[in-house]
Design a protein around this motif. Sequence first.
Motif, PDB file in Angstrom:
ATOM      1  N   THR A 127      56.495 -60.850 -75.575  1.00 22.11           N
ATOM      2  CA  THR A 127      57.561 -60.279 -74.752  1.00 22.11           C
ATOM      3  C   THR A 127      58.881 -60.941 -75.109  1.00 22.11           C
ATOM      4  N   GLU A 154      70.100 -50.922 -75.788  1.00 24.58           N
ATOM      5  CA  GLU A 154      68.938 -51.794 -75.611  1.00 24.58           C
ATOM      6  C   GLU A 154      69.356 -53.256 -75.524  1.00 24.58           C
ATOM      7  N   ARG A 157      71.061 -53.747 -72.118  1.00 25.77           N
ATOM      8  CA  ARG A 157      70.094 -53.774 -71.018  1.00 25.77           C
ATOM      9  C   ARG A 157      69.341 -55.101 -70.978  1.00 25.77           C
ATOM     10  N   GLU A 165      63.476 -58.280 -66.276  1.00 24.60           N
ATOM     11  CA  GLU A 165      62.822 -57.313 -67.158  1.00 24.60           C
ATOM     12  C   GLU A 165      62.502 -57.954 -68.499  1.00 24.60           C
ATOM     13  N   ARG A 166      61.312 -57.659 -68.992  1.00 25.66           N
ATOM     14  CA  ARG A 166      60.895 -58.159 -70.299  1.00 25.66           C
ATOM     15  C   ARG A 166      60.575 -56.988 -71.214  1.00 25.66           C
ATOM     16  N   VAL A 167      60.983 -57.123 -72.452  1.00 28.69           N
ATOM     17  CA  VAL A 167      60.746 -56.083 -73.448  1.00 28.69           C
ATOM     18  C   VAL A 167      59.395 -56.358 -74.108  1.00 28.69           C
ATOM     19  N   SER A 168      58.493 -55.395 -74.034  1.00 29.35           N
ATOM     20  CA  SER A 168      57.177 -55.564 -74.640  1.00 29.35           C
ATOM     21  C   SER A 168      57.275 -55.492 -76.162  1.00 29.35           C
ATOM     22  N   ARG A 171      57.790 -51.872 -77.191  1.00 28.05           N
ATOM     23  CA  ARG A 171      59.169 -51.406 -77.019  1.00 28.05           C
ATOM     24  C   ARG A 171      60.083 -52.062 -78.052  1.00 28.05           C
ATOM     25  N   ARG A 257      59.726 -56.987 -64.689  1.00 26.04           N
ATOM     26  CA  ARG A 257      59.187 -55.682 -65.083  1.00 26.04           C
ATOM     27  C   ARG A 257      59.107 -55.660 -66.604  1.00 26.04           C
ATOM     28  N   ILE A 258      57.964 -55.231 -67.137  1.00 27.79           N
ATOM     29  CA  ILE A 258      57.798 -55.145 -68.582  1.00 27.79           C
ATOM     30  C   ILE A 258      57.892 -53.687 -69.005  1.00 27.79           C
ATOM     31  N   ARG A 259      58.673 -53.447 -70.022  1.00 26.07           N
ATOM     32  CA  ARG A 259      58.792 -52.072 -70.517  1.00 26.07           C
ATOM     33  C   ARG A 259      58.583 -52.051 -72.019  1.00 26.07           C
TER      34      ARG A 259
END
Length: 259
Positions: A127, A154, A157, A165-168, A171, A257-259
């Motif tokens: 992440t 991106e 954000r 928020e964490r970027v998977s 993603r 939140r992971i996206r």
Amino acid sequence: MALRTETDQGTGVALVTLDRPAKLNAIDLATAAELIAAWRAFRYDDEVRAVVLTGAGGRAFCTGIDRGVDVPQPPSPYTIDDPLIAIGPKANDLWKPVIAAVEGMACGGAFYLLGEAEFVIASEGATFFDPHTTYGMVSAYEAISMAQRMPFGEVARMSLMGTAERVSARRAYETGLVSEVTANGSAVAAALRAAAVIASYPTAAVQGTVRAVWSAKEAARTQALAHAPHLIALGNLAPERQAELFEGRGGGGGEPRIR
């Protein structure tokens, strides 16, 4: 020593491992000095033709600067002392290819390293996030580095959402930060395979290509980085207030939140 370096003489690939797993591979001043020394040494080592950079322990690639580090700052708003500014390979004039292999978290100051790698390979469980705004700090060097790799929206954000928020890895792959996603625990092996292929090619051609790719974005990056110290000096909360937010861990809006 907080840095492990192993060289496979058969392939010409060096594996550099941040080795502070108990600290989630956060970088203190000694580790920063070891990274600088390693990159500069590779410039003179003809046996090393490509490098893989990773973090030990599996929980984190790197979580930025160690919060226990005390970095006195000059009183001028026009300058700032940043102990991480020279920890990357390009900052040390190393033009041999570097591949980052990410397992677990990569956040904050980790982007100084990711931003100066040729490409990034990450496992499914990796992440990426930038906690600066959550704790009252300007994300400048980190955001600028990521703006060279990801679409504007991106980067904005991730930089603005902080710890919420964490970027998977998936993603990150979709947005261009990551070039390959592997099974958990396999990022280093995949990076070593890629590095071995690159290291098998004529050295001058490889290094020339690395330099050419970086020259394509160097002017914009240099101009942006020139603004970073002033933005940080003007926008950061006082260190005591940052520490209060960090200790409270209350600024992230609950579970990330992971996206």
